[in-house]
Design an enzyme around this catalytic site. Structure first.
Site, PDB file in Angstrom:
ATOM      1  N   SER A 217      14.731   4.254  10.492  1.00  0.00           N
ATOM      2  CA  SER A 217      15.347   5.358  11.221  1.00  0.00           C
ATOM      3  C   SER A 217      15.710   6.484  10.245  1.00  0.00           C
ATOM      4  CB  SER A 217      16.560   4.845  12.002  1.00  0.00           C
ATOM      5  OG  SER A 217      16.988   5.788  12.949  1.00  0.00           O
ATOM      6  N   GLU A 350      10.673   2.594  21.190  1.00  0.00           N
ATOM      7  CA  GLU A 350      11.782   3.199  20.462  1.00  0.00           C
ATOM      8  C   GLU A 350      12.845   3.763  21.416  1.00  0.00           C
ATOM      9  OE1 GLU A 350      12.100   3.320  17.190  1.00  0.00           O
ATOM     10  OE2 GLU A 350      10.096   3.186  16.293  1.00  0.00           O
ATOM     11  N   HIS A 470      14.219   0.389  19.322  1.00  0.00           N
ATOM     12  CA  HIS A 470      14.462   0.993  18.008  1.00  0.00           C
ATOM     13  C   HIS A 470      15.419   0.107  17.202  1.00  0.00           C
ATOM     14  CE1 HIS A 470      14.989   4.225  15.083  1.00  0.00           C
ATOM     15  NE2 HIS A 470      16.295   4.091  15.179  1.00  0.00           N
TER      16      HIS A 470
END
Length: 568
Positions: A217, A350, A470
């Site tokens: 991320s 995600e 995610h």
């Protein structure tokens, strides 16, 4: 005052407390001392969840505490010490809002790193893997609560996790050169930590000529920034960007007079004068700054898909510590890292990260209507122009057909978000690497769906929703406070073996194909495949399989909005 934590969040917090108790049980009285270039540090021997012994050195300073006059500024090297420094427990997280309990948490005195190694004196120095945490550049920590090295240390590698400042403390940007605060202090923390790693890792059994940087991320975007800046040339040799690149829209902060707005929200009553604003912010209480930063974005800015007020920026003037002197897309063309191998990819869904927020705020979906505000902000389009409306219409029909965004089309919205925030930036990075890089680039898609071990999905969406969210891949690289010991025949344990095997083999050899039963199954992206837009990736599920990149035609719709010079 923050919102009350949910029952699931309270349970998570209690599990984290219990995790710390369990970790103490795995601690051994055996300690060891290592001399770093700044002074001696004392570590402790621990046992992993599977009973493997390793040495742990935590809270090693790699910079001076960024306090007082150093608040918001580029980090300075630490003061040397002569007495043995105890590094047997985790250091503080950077000052931030706690992601579970929504309270101010952490410390401004946070520039420390952790070293984990099985062998302090190996016959041959081991590959080093440096972890950078995510958190949108707003929160995060380098702790064993979230990133315990138990799984990775099954292999012969040294694991180092670094801390960097987040939010305003890490990314305040002032325009006047006299303040020497051009932004990106958090990225500069990472540069300083990498210099420490290069100079000291050999003392912990690591190879200073074989260092791999990896992150997820905002950590993945950070890895990418480290690949582009000249400040890091020669400091590492391979890179893994997980679910984040410098081209992710949340990884580049548009300027909106944030310092003044932050100061006013924190209690400043003066004029919009940089000198007075900076003086106020330099002396304000840290907790007041954290609270003031909670919701600086206006509804109009949120409509423009601006989620954070303080993150990476193109620095307004060049200094000797500058990391982002120009647009990242331009830096990518001539980056020194075009000569090092890279793994890049993301998870299959995600957008599930926003499932709960979106479901609880259906108004956000209704406001999208014609999708013109989803057209990338970096294109600087007049939202009322016919061309922007046309692009918005293309996005709406691509994802919703004849429908409009609404709670009934939540899944379609989450797919669009998945592409907007993650997969289209990954796709652009692939295009750029094939165009400019000489070293191989490996593309993956993590699609492993476990009912009980995909921890980010369970926390974000509850137990009834399935899919790969995610951050779910982190559960298979690091032991954490909500994980449990797995039986070795389970598919979750085998997924850990696969992911750890590929990542550590790449760190050692620059090639992720670790399994002798499937030699060379994962091939680098080829120029021919990119030219034909017939991209393939390694799909990581219950097995490893090469597949065509899903939804490539949808990604090409986003691509069509850009000129070639804007795209890569």
């Amino acid at each position: 005052m923050g919102t009350m934590p949910t029952l699931d969040q309270i349970k998570l917090g209690l599990k984290m407390v219990d995790f710390k108790v369990q970790q103490r049980r795995y601690r051994s009285k055996e300690k060891t001392i290592v001399s770093t270039i700044y002074g001696p540090v004392k570590g402790v021997k621990r046992k992993s969840i599977y009973g493997d012994a390793y040495f742990s050195f935590e809270k090693i300073p790699f910079a001076k505490p960024p306090l007082g006059e150093l608040r918001y500024k580029a980090p300075q090297p630490p003061e040397p010490w002569t007495e043995v420094r105890s590094c047997t427990s985790t250091g503080p997280k950077p000052l931030q809002k706690h992601f579970v309990f929504q309270m101010t948490d952490g410390s401004e005195d946070c520039l420390y790193l952790n070293v984990y190694t099985k062998n302090l004196e190996p016959i041959k120095p081991m590959p080093v893997m440096v972890w950078i945490y995510g958190g949108g550049f707003q929160f995060g920590e380098a702790s064993r609560d979230l990133y315990s090295p138990d799984y990775l240390l099954r292999e012969d590698v040294v694991i180092i996790s670094i801390t960097y400042r987040v939010g305003p403390f890490g990314f305040l940007c002032m325009q006047e050169p006299e303040f020497d605060v051009p932004g990106n202090a958090g990225l500069k923390d990472q540069v300083m930590a990498l210099r420490w790693v290069k100079a000291n890792c050999l003392r912990f059994g690591g190879d200073p000529n074989n260092i791999t940087l990896f992150g997820d991320s905002a950590g993945g975007a950070s890895v990418h920034y480290m690949m582009l800046t000249e400040q890091t040339r020669g400091l590492f040799h391979k890179a893994i960007c997980m679910s984040g690149t410098v081209l992710s829209p949340w990884a580049q902060t548009p300027q909106r007079n944030w310092p003044y707005r932050l100061a006013v929200t924190a209690g400043y009553t003066g004029e919009n004068n940089e000198k007075d604003v900076f003086e106020f912010l330099k002396n304000a209480k840290g907790a007041d700054i954290v609270k003031a930063n909670e919701d600086l974005c206006t509804d109009e800015e949120k409509k423009e898909r601006i989620g954070f007020s303080f993150g990476p920026v193109v620095e307004p003037y060049v200094t000797d510590h500058c990391v982002v002197p120009t647009k990242p897309i331009e830096m990518m063309r001539n980056a020194w890292s075009n000569n090092i191998p890279m793994i890049i990819g993301g998870v299959s869904n995600e957008g599930l990260l926003l499932y709960a927020d979106t479901k609880n705020k259906p108004k956000l979906l209704n406001e999208l209507n014609d999708c013109r505000y989803v057209v990338p902000l970096e294109l600087n389009m007049d939202r009322d122009s016919e061309l922007c409306k046309e692009y918005g219409y293309q996005l709406r029909t691509t994802y919703y057909g004849d429908n409009f965004p609404s709670i009934e089309t939540l899944n379609e919205y989450l797919l669009m978000v998945s592409h907007e925030y993650f997969w289209f930036p990954i796709y652009r990075t692939i295009l750029s690497r094939v165009e400019y890089a000489k070293a191989p680039t490996y593309l993956y898609r993590f699609d492993f769906d476990s009912k009980h071990f995909n921890h980010l999905r369970i926390i974000s969406c509850g137990k009834k929703v399935r899919g790969t969210c995610h951050g779910d891949d982190l559960s298979y690289l690091f032991y954490n406070s909500v994980a449990r010991k797995l039986k070795k025949h389970t598919k979750e344990y085998k997924c850990i073996e696969r992911l750890v095997g590929m990542w550590t083999h790449f760190a050692a050899h620059g090639n992720p194909n670790y399994d002798s039963e499937h030699p060379d199954i994962w091939k680098p992206v080829s120029e021919a495949a990119v030219e034909k837009r017939q991209l393939q990736c390694l799909n990581i599920t219950d097995e490893l399989k090469v597949i065509d990149v899903p939804d490539i035609k949808k990604l090409m719709v986003w691509e069509s909005f850009y000129t070639r010079n804007e795209l890569l």
